[in-house]
Design a protein around this motif. Sequence first.
Motif, PDB file in Angstrom:
ATOM      1  N   GLY A 100      -3.880   6.564  -3.456  1.00 20.70           N
ATOM      2  CA  GLY A 100      -4.919   6.578  -2.423  1.00 20.70           C
ATOM      3  C   GLY A 100      -4.334   6.111  -1.099  1.00 20.70           C
ATOM      4  O   GLY A 100      -4.485   6.767  -0.083  1.00 20.70           O
ATOM      5  N   CYS A 101      -3.624   4.991  -1.128  1.00 22.18           N
ATOM      6  CA  CYS A 101      -3.042   4.473   0.111  1.00 22.18           C
ATOM      7  C   CYS A 101      -1.720   5.157   0.439  1.00 22.18           C
ATOM      8  O   CYS A 101      -1.418   5.422   1.600  1.00 22.18           O
ATOM      9  CB  CYS A 101      -2.797   2.972   0.003  1.00 22.18           C
TER      10      CYS A 101
ATOM     11  N   CYS B  30      -2.957  -0.439   8.141  1.00 23.93           N
ATOM     12  CA  CYS B  30      -3.852  -1.079   7.189  1.00 23.93           C
ATOM     13  C   CYS B  30      -3.057  -2.060   6.333  1.00 23.93           C
ATOM     14  O   CYS B  30      -1.964  -2.476   6.688  1.00 23.93           O
ATOM     15  CB  CYS B  30      -4.504   0.034   6.357  1.00 23.93           C
TER      16      CYS B  30
ATOM     17  N   CYS C  87     -11.558  -0.259   2.253  1.00 26.04           N
ATOM     18  CA  CYS C  87     -10.923   0.968   2.719  1.00 26.04           C
ATOM     19  C   CYS C  87     -11.844   1.672   3.709  1.00 26.04           C
ATOM     20  O   CYS C  87     -11.417   2.074   4.792  1.00 26.04           O
ATOM     21  CB  CYS C  87     -10.611   1.870   1.533  1.00 26.04           C
TER      22      CYS C  87
ATOM     23  N   ILE D 273      -2.992   6.637   7.744  1.00 22.90           N
ATOM     24  CA  ILE D 273      -3.090   5.458   8.608  1.00 22.90           C
ATOM     25  C   ILE D 273      -2.665   4.184   7.888  1.00 22.90           C
ATOM     26  O   ILE D 273      -2.970   3.082   8.327  1.00 22.90           O
ATOM     27  CB  ILE D 273      -4.525   5.300   9.168  1.00 22.90           C
ATOM     28  N   LYS D 274      -1.923   4.334   6.795  1.00 23.59           N
ATOM     29  CA  LYS D 274      -1.592   3.148   6.005  1.00 23.59           C
ATOM     30  C   LYS D 274      -0.760   2.125   6.780  1.00 23.59           C
ATOM     31  O   LYS D 274      -0.829   0.936   6.483  1.00 23.59           O
ATOM     32  CB  LYS D 274      -0.885   3.532   4.709  1.00 23.59           C
TER      33      LYS D 274
ATOM     34  N   CYS E 285      -2.085   7.979   2.485  1.00 20.63           N
ATOM     35  CA  CYS E 285      -3.037   7.819   3.585  1.00 20.63           C
ATOM     36  C   CYS E 285      -2.301   7.821   4.923  1.00 20.63           C
ATOM     37  O   CYS E 285      -1.342   7.088   5.103  1.00 20.63           O
ATOM     38  CB  CYS E 285      -3.808   6.503   3.396  1.00 20.63           C
TER      39      CYS E 285
ATOM     40  N   ASN F 149       0.817  -1.218   0.000  1.00 18.23           N
ATOM     41  CA  ASN F 149       0.000   0.000   0.000  1.00 18.23           C
ATOM     42  C   ASN F 149       0.853   1.272   0.000  1.00 18.23           C
ATOM     43  O   ASN F 149       0.380   2.337  -0.353  1.00 18.23           O
ATOM     44  CB  ASN F 149      -1.061  -0.014   1.109  1.00 18.23           C
TER      45      ASN F 149
ATOM     46  N   ARG G 260      -9.567   3.562  -4.149  1.00 23.67           N
ATOM     47  CA  ARG G 260      -9.850   3.755  -2.721  1.00 23.67           C
ATOM     48  C   ARG G 260     -11.117   4.566  -2.402  1.00 23.67           C
ATOM     49  O   ARG G 260     -11.849   4.216  -1.487  1.00 23.67           O
ATOM     50  CB  ARG G 260      -8.629   4.373  -2.015  1.00 23.67           C
TER      51      ARG G 260
ATOM     52  N   LYS H 261     -10.679   2.170   7.549  1.00 24.39           N
ATOM     53  CA  LYS H 261     -10.523   3.557   7.975  1.00 24.39           C
ATOM     54  C   LYS H 261     -11.421   3.832   9.175  1.00 24.39           C
ATOM     55  O   LYS H 261     -10.993   4.402  10.178  1.00 24.39           O
ATOM     56  CB  LYS H 261     -10.887   4.479   6.808  1.00 24.39           C
TER      57      LYS H 261
HETATM   58  S1  SF4 Z   1      -7.428   3.107   4.968  1.00 27.30           S
HETATM   59 FE1  SF4 Z   1      -7.853   2.996   2.780  1.00 27.30          FE
HETATM   60  S2  SF4 Z   1      -6.440   4.451   1.806  1.00 27.30           S
HETATM   61 FE2  SF4 Z   1      -5.717   4.025   3.885  1.00 27.30          FE
HETATM   62  S3  SF4 Z   1      -4.241   2.377   3.576  1.00 27.30           S
HETATM   63 FE3  SF4 Z   1      -6.194   1.445   4.118  1.00 27.30          FE
HETATM   64  S4  SF4 Z   1      -7.115   0.998   2.143  1.00 27.30           S
HETATM   65 FE4  SF4 Z   1      -5.488   2.441   1.743  1.00 27.30          FE
END
Ligand code: SF4
Lengths: 288, 466
Positions: free
Chosen positions: B402-403, B412, B436, B408-409, B406, B397, B430, B440
């Motif tokens: 998108g990730c 995730c 996601c 908080i990746k 992000c 990611n 995303r 999130k």
């Molecule tokens: S929350 Fe969504 S954008 Fe963030 S890393 Fe996870 S999948 Fe990707």
Amino acid sequence: MKERFEIDSNSNVLFVTSQCNNHCIMCCQPPQKDDDFNFCFNQNIKLIKSAPKETKVVCITGGEPTLAGDSFIELVSLVRKELPLTDIHVLSNGRAFSDNEFVHKLKVAGEDKVFIGVPLHSDFFRDHDIISGAKGAFNETMLGIYNLANEGILIELRIVINKLNYYRLPQLAKYIFKNLYFVSWVAFMGMEDTGWASKNAETIWVEPIDYASQLCRAVKELDDWDIPVAIYNIPLCLLPTEYHRFATRSISDWKTRYLDICNDCSVRFECCGLFGTSMRNYQGLKAI
Amino acid sequence: MRKYALLPFNFITILNHEILINELGDFIITPIGTVQKILSHSISDEDLYKTLVSNFFVTEEILPSLLDIYASRLRTKKGFLDDKTSLHIFVLTLRCNQNCIYCQASSQEETSKHCSMSLEDMTASVQMMFHSPSPNLTMEFQGGEPSLEIDLIRHGIETAEEINKEKNRKLTYVLCTNCRKLSDDMLELCKQYNILISTSLDGPSYIHNKNRGREDSYEKTIAGINKARAVLGNEFVSALMTTSELALDYPKEIVDEYVSDGFNGIFLRALNPYGLAAQNEDWKRYNQRFISFYKTAVDYIIEINKHGIFFREEYASIILRKMLTPYTTGFVDLQSPAGTINSVIVYNYDGYVYASDESRMLAEIHDYSFRLGKVTDKYEDVFCGSVAKRMGKIWANEALAGCSSCPIKVYCGADPVRHHSTQGDMYGFRPTSLVCEKNKAIIEYLFSLIVERGDEVLPIFRRWVK
Ligand code: SF4
Ligand code: SF4
């Protein structure tokens, strides 16, 4: 200090030098400039040779014992040879261990018997450097701790609580868990009011009753994470009851002192008492 | 304040706080406006400044002397990659003795033929498993209902034990069973090889029986759990739940069921959009309802813990471990690089190897995108073949649009298989991705608990993640 070692004593000391490359503001045995390496070395050889084979632990200290370089390593080897059953507790500021070759030599000499007590004064480098009186000390000590861990040498972190670091003890605990989670245990230590600590009292003296809450938060965080943690040199009557289990009788047997009120105290025999060498008594002592 | 430079970090705003997060997953809760102050070099709070420096968010040195500590910690966090694939799933059969309404494996009648693994394929699969360099190998038997194929299980384990005399790996066995028909023979085999039992329990009888399509399912499962516990010991029996639409209205009741059955945790799992379950109409609505179901349940679980009972939610525990500890987390759905192939692999009854459990479910609806090869192929051709290579480009990611930006990746993961099946493109998009949205929401919810009720929840969370 003793002329001869005793099997069960916690103060069998090999004093390597009174020189140091730190100038900790609360140092209880301020460093000297004399070239005392040879003198001390010869004394230490005598002590080691005459020690009972069953001696549980010897403490190698200074000043800064690693300043002796190769003869420090030699000393460790000699203890291993003469006293194969004995644990070797080295008290060092840890800076010399930023040299990983030196650490490797120590591991070869000390094998699994050596463990190192290293002071860490703060999670913020400049606070640590100010307290230890040497710029760059924090970085070297941290690197040293990583090198020691990499060789599989056991590490005890020693945190002397003073006015410059007490309010960040919880942050320090978190820092230790995040960055130094591999240490064997962490000791929070009350200060001795002697040596430079007395001289610098204005700047650094803080009463246990004033830092107990920060101390307890730090202890709890580490304990929650199963990192062994101990409190040294703080009398039980100054700690909340649920923290008594962390306190140990840490003060060297020849230094311990109790007050009259201690005679009526129910925890007198579990309590570390006070430093005989300290200039003042802590505030708030009371028999419990 | 001295001159300083920034180290990599990002932030999210929660409950009027800015949470600063670095690449290790360490975070600092700060007042709103802090990031702006950091950027404009106008931080006046000295204590905060010290925290920023000591936690590697800013540095006074151009080449920070202790950056190698950061590197070493990052290596620890990504430690799940060191060993390669450790979880090996063996789908023995599609035959089953239940009709779960959301069956994710497209199960077949108990008596039907031609949908079980052959002995030869089992042998080849076990041999392939030992090509994985991992010192720990877990063989997980799934179905359908794998306990209908006891001879196959025995054959698989005996083959593994034989090969292991030379290979010396730590072997763990898991049997995923609905516990309907745990025969004495089966339990004896479990006892002999310390097989762990993982069963499905969806909650109280009125939920479980509806979901599982049989009047007596709950009763049978509980009886099976008790029987297995009596023979193997409590710690050998665990349960998994799946949140059906019906279940969404009963978060507390489901938790209560698990507590009263003597479990010390629950994994609140959302439905997967596979197999029969793909017919479920409104996924978006389901997803949102699942999120509020999840929050209510976790809130309730925290209350239970405050009464001195140790009981944890497993998904939250995985995420919290990433937030609160320096350790690695080997959970395949929340990994980057993704858990597929890297940590988990599936040997299917059809004689093919698949990238993950979900990949083989897609095969049941004739989508063979994640079929890696035959169990008789060469290890390299399967684990590093063309499908694996294609997935390798998009399974981190850190490198996905998108990730990558992000905040908080690090908590995730990447999920190419899920995005393939829900969005028709394993790269994924995303803004409309339901995985996601769910991750999130859960991660932000856990942060909001820490911000708002830190003193209360952190001691509990620490116990969960140990
Ligand atoms: S929350 Fe969504 S954008 Fe963030 S890393 Fe996870 S999948 Fe990707
Ligand atoms: S009164 Fe004396 S013995 Fe009792 S806890 Fe205090 S210092 Fe220790």
